[in-house]
Write a protein that holds these residues in place. Structure first.
Motif, PDB file in Angstrom:
ATOM      1  N   GLU A   1      58.073  47.364  38.068  1.00  0.00           N
ATOM      2  CA  GLU A   1      58.969  47.843  36.884  1.00  0.00           C
ATOM      3  C   GLU A   1      58.314  47.206  35.532  1.00  0.00           C
ATOM      4  OE1 GLU A   1      62.635  46.627  38.110  1.00  0.00           O
ATOM      5  OE2 GLU A   1      63.072  48.233  39.251  1.00  0.00           O
ATOM      6  N   LEU A   2      57.692  46.364  35.553  1.00  0.00           N
ATOM      7  CA  LEU A   2      57.014  45.691  34.298  1.00  0.00           C
ATOM      8  C   LEU A   2      55.448  46.419  33.911  1.00  0.00           C
ATOM      9  CD1 LEU A   2      57.517  41.893  35.129  1.00  0.00           C
ATOM     10  CD2 LEU A   2      58.664  43.307  33.438  1.00  0.00           C
ATOM     11  N   GLY A   3      55.263  47.483  34.850  1.00  0.00           N
ATOM     12  CA  GLY A   3      54.211  48.037  34.619  1.00  0.00           C
ATOM     13  C   GLY A   3      52.873  47.681  35.221  1.00  0.00           C
ATOM     14  N   LEU A   4      52.907  46.596  36.121  1.00  0.00           N
ATOM     15  CA  LEU A   4      51.862  46.217  36.565  1.00  0.00           C
ATOM     16  C   LEU A   4      51.313  47.217  38.070  1.00  0.00           C
ATOM     17  CD1 LEU A   4      52.421  42.314  36.598  1.00  0.00           C
ATOM     18  CD2 LEU A   4      50.826  43.687  35.467  1.00  0.00           C
ATOM     19  N   ASP A   5      50.267  47.427  38.264  1.00  0.00           N
ATOM     20  CA  ASP A   5      49.801  48.016  39.424  1.00  0.00           C
ATOM     21  C   ASP A   5      49.438  46.945  40.577  1.00  0.00           C
ATOM     22  OD1 ASP A   5      48.477  49.764  41.328  1.00  0.00           O
ATOM     23  OD2 ASP A   5      46.603  49.938  40.217  1.00  0.00           O
ATOM     24  N   VAL A   6      50.354  46.501  41.323  1.00  0.00           N
ATOM     25  CA  VAL A   6      50.252  45.704  42.296  1.00  0.00           C
ATOM     26  C   VAL A   6      50.194  46.197  43.685  1.00  0.00           C
ATOM     27  CG1 VAL A   6      51.362  43.561  43.266  1.00  0.00           C
ATOM     28  CG2 VAL A   6      51.575  44.110  40.749  1.00  0.00           C
ATOM     29  N   PRO A   7      49.148  46.013  44.443  1.00  0.00           N
ATOM     30  CA  PRO A   7      49.186  46.605  45.886  1.00  0.00           C
ATOM     31  C   PRO A   7      50.237  46.165  46.597  1.00  0.00           C
ATOM     32  CG  PRO A   7      47.590  44.856  45.464  1.00  0.00           C
ATOM     33  CD  PRO A   7      47.932  45.139  44.182  1.00  0.00           C
ATOM     34  N   ARG A   8      50.891  46.929  47.682  1.00  0.00           N
ATOM     35  CA  ARG A   8      51.863  46.676  48.293  1.00  0.00           C
ATOM     36  C   ARG A   8      51.366  45.712  49.180  1.00  0.00           C
ATOM     37  NH1 ARG A   8      54.740  49.508  53.604  1.00  0.00           N
ATOM     38  NH2 ARG A   8      56.391  47.903  53.614  1.00  0.00           N
ATOM     39  N   SER A   9      51.987  44.243  49.437  1.00  0.00           N
ATOM     40  CA  SER A   9      51.767  43.312  50.372  1.00  0.00           C
ATOM     41  C   SER A   9      52.260  43.338  51.664  1.00  0.00           C
ATOM     42  CB  SER A   9      51.800  42.090  49.291  1.00  0.00           C
ATOM     43  OG  SER A   9      51.347  40.823  50.342  1.00  0.00           O
ATOM     44  N   HIS A  10      51.671  43.112  52.642  1.00  0.00           N
ATOM     45  CA  HIS A  10      52.273  42.881  53.857  1.00  0.00           C
ATOM     46  C   HIS A  10      52.077  41.421  54.207  1.00  0.00           C
ATOM     47  CE1 HIS A  10      52.786  47.157  55.329  1.00  0.00           C
ATOM     48  NE2 HIS A  10      51.874  47.371  54.319  1.00  0.00           N
TER      49      HIS A  10
ATOM     50  N   LEU B   1      47.985  39.756  41.558  1.00  0.00           N
ATOM     51  CA  LEU B   1      48.123  40.332  40.240  1.00  0.00           C
ATOM     52  C   LEU B   1      46.810  40.097  39.585  1.00  0.00           C
ATOM     53  CD1 LEU B   1      51.234  38.370  39.134  1.00  0.00           C
ATOM     54  CD2 LEU B   1      51.169  40.370  40.545  1.00  0.00           C
ATOM     55  N   ARG B   2      46.433  41.214  38.504  1.00  0.00           N
ATOM     56  CA  ARG B   2      45.426  41.497  38.083  1.00  0.00           C
ATOM     57  C   ARG B   2      45.650  41.618  36.458  1.00  0.00           C
ATOM     58  NH1 ARG B   2      43.372  45.923  42.195  1.00  0.00           N
ATOM     59  NH2 ARG B   2      45.791  46.228  41.657  1.00  0.00           N
ATOM     60  N   PHE B   3      45.146  40.752  35.630  1.00  0.00           N
ATOM     61  CA  PHE B   3      45.446  40.714  34.159  1.00  0.00           C
ATOM     62  C   PHE B   3      43.834  40.786  33.356  1.00  0.00           C
ATOM     63  CE2 PHE B   3      48.855  38.425  35.788  1.00  0.00           C
ATOM     64  CZ  PHE B   3      50.112  39.071  34.966  1.00  0.00           C
ATOM     65  N   GLY B   4      42.900  41.070  34.413  1.00  0.00           N
ATOM     66  CA  GLY B   4      41.725  41.269  33.642  1.00  0.00           C
ATOM     67  C   GLY B   4      40.813  39.798  33.038  1.00  0.00           C
ATOM     68  N   GLU B   5      40.720  40.006  31.671  1.00  0.00           N
ATOM     69  CA  GLU B   5      40.074  38.599  31.129  1.00  0.00           C
ATOM     70  C   GLU B   5      41.164  37.608  30.930  1.00  0.00           C
ATOM     71  OE1 GLU B   5      38.113  39.920  27.800  1.00  0.00           O
ATOM     72  OE2 GLU B   5      36.422  40.830  28.949  1.00  0.00           O
ATOM     73  N   ALA B   6      42.552  38.277  31.210  1.00  0.00           N
ATOM     74  CA  ALA B   6      43.660  37.111  31.025  1.00  0.00           C
ATOM     75  C   ALA B   6      44.092  36.437  32.109  1.00  0.00           C
ATOM     76  CB  ALA B   6      44.721  37.847  29.990  1.00  0.00           C
TER      77      ALA B   6
ATOM     78  N   ASP C   1      36.172  34.348  42.324  1.00  0.00           N
ATOM     79  CA  ASP C   1      35.592  34.474  40.818  1.00  0.00           C
ATOM     80  C   ASP C   1      36.588  34.918  39.682  1.00  0.00           C
ATOM     81  OD1 ASP C   1      33.515  33.225  42.153  1.00  0.00           O
ATOM     82  OD2 ASP C   1      32.640  35.237  42.669  1.00  0.00           O
ATOM     83  N   GLY C   2      37.674  34.719  39.947  1.00  0.00           N
ATOM     84  CA  GLY C   2      38.644  35.305  38.802  1.00  0.00           C
ATOM     85  C   GLY C   2      39.010  36.684  39.001  1.00  0.00           C
ATOM     86  N   ALA C   3      38.858  37.245  39.918  1.00  0.00           N
ATOM     87  CA  ALA C   3      39.121  38.881  39.856  1.00  0.00           C
ATOM     88  C   ALA C   3      40.656  39.082  39.773  1.00  0.00           C
ATOM     89  CB  ALA C   3      38.584  39.440  41.381  1.00  0.00           C
TER      90      ALA C   3
END
Length: 348
Positions: free
Chosen positions: A270-279, A285-290, A310-312
């Motif tokens: 709902e915050l707009g993040l593309d988060v894989p469905r976790s089991h 979470l991925r914020f790229g360079e942030a 490595d920060g992925a």
């Protein structure tokens, strides 16, 4: 940070995938009872625990091997069977895989994920005449994705009989049973397949280190000599036996964790993040360079999460409802650009 300012207290440790449910019924009592017998040898080779686990999974005790946590079992397996060849695994996956592979004297072959999940076709393509072991993580840590029976069977059809398949199911009890491959059933059918599990996550025995491996009898026999050096303590054995007797409660607790995990997933999306469905009991979470900035931002408010691969990306454990609500709020603020840290009061 200014070195003269006190660090915020960690209120919520969400970087280690700990299980925050209360100890299972009977576990405390088993630990206390065992404490009066730690001066005795007792069941040094875990024969009783082995038999009980075998009954629990519907196999013979000759097909079960007990060890001090899944990490130790992974290392024993890789060292025993690799013979200086190659080990293929998906990446990002459990951060210790590259180290375990190198400690076994093998060459690591990392195959990138596809859509945050194991690309089993690409992994099969990566097999060479030097490949000894395929290491699969289901659910995958840190993305939480799973592969099912049909995918795994299609994958096995492409793998030579000389290659062993080791499936790490550390988080399987949190997964949707209709979605995840039944690794133990396949291990009973296919001599190439072995499955390693742990009491650290769903059973809440992280501090005691107990795990088990299900495999063909020949595999267990080859691993057995190493058990003289990798024993499970008396206290850990008794706690694991008590945990197995509380199976129904464990399932209820895992269902509660899964429900909270799914609630948090909805919040992230709902915050707009593309988060894989976790089991599993975590999110990716991925914020790229942030990514690193997000970790520091959470730390300012007493929430500890971590970057991996490595920060992925950033892995966030599913914690208590209070912790999860705070993570969602911090994520909202971070995405909105409100990245001011917490007051420097010495507590979060």
């Amino acid at each position: 940070m200014n070195g003269d300012q006190p660090l915020p207290t960690i209120r919520h440790q969400l970087s280690l995938n700990e299980n925050f449910a209360a100890p299972l019924p009977g576990v405390r009592e088993a630990i206390v009872h065992s404490s009066d017998r730690v001066n005795l040898t007792l069941d040094a080779m875990s024969a009783g625990l082995t038999r009980t686990i075998a009954e629990h999974v519907g196999l013979d005790s000759t097909e079960v091997f007990v060890g001090p946590g899944s990490g130790a079992l992974l290392q024993q397996f890789l060292t025993t069977f690799v013979g200086g060849g190659e080990i293929v695994y998906a990446w990002p996956s459990f951060e210790m895989y590259p180290l375990l592979v190198r400690c076994a004297g093998a060459t690591p072959v990392a195959v990138p994920l596809r859509d945050d999940a194991h690309d089993l076709a690409a992994m099969a393509d990566a097999v060479t005449d030097r490949t000894k072991i395929m290491l699969l993580c289901n659910p995958n840590n840190p993305t939480g994705t799973v592969f099912g029976d049909d995918e795994l069977r299609a994958f096995l059809d492409r793998i030579p009989s000389s290659v062993r398949i080791l499936i790490d199911e550390a988080y399987a009890d949190f997964a949707d049973r209709s979605a995840i491959a039944r690794g133990i059933d396949l291990a009973a059918e296919d001599p190439r397949v072995s499955v390693v599990r742990t009491f650290s996550k769903s059973h809440g025995l992280l501090g005691l280190r107990v795990g088990y491996l299900v495999a063909n009898e020949a595999v267990v026999s080859a691993l057995t000599p190493g058990s003289y050096f990798f024993r499970v303590s008396t206290v850990a054995q008794d706690a694991a036996l008590a945990a197995l007797r509380a199976e129904d409660v464990m399932r209820e607790q895992c269902a509660e964790v899964a429900a909270e995990r799914d609630r948090v997933h909805t919040g992230f999306t709902e915050l707009g993040l593309d988060v894989p469905r976790s089991h599993g009991n975590f999110h990716w979470l991925r914020f790229g360079e942030a990514n690193d900035e997000f970790v520091r931002f959470c730390d300012e408010f007493g929430v500890q999460v971590r970057t991996l691969a490595d920060g992925a990306g950033v892995r966030v454990t599913v914690g208590t409802a209070e912790a999860n609500d705070l993570v969602l709020d911090l994520t909202r603020r971070f995405l909105a650009g409100d990245r001011a840290g917490a007051p420097r009061t010495g507590s979060a």
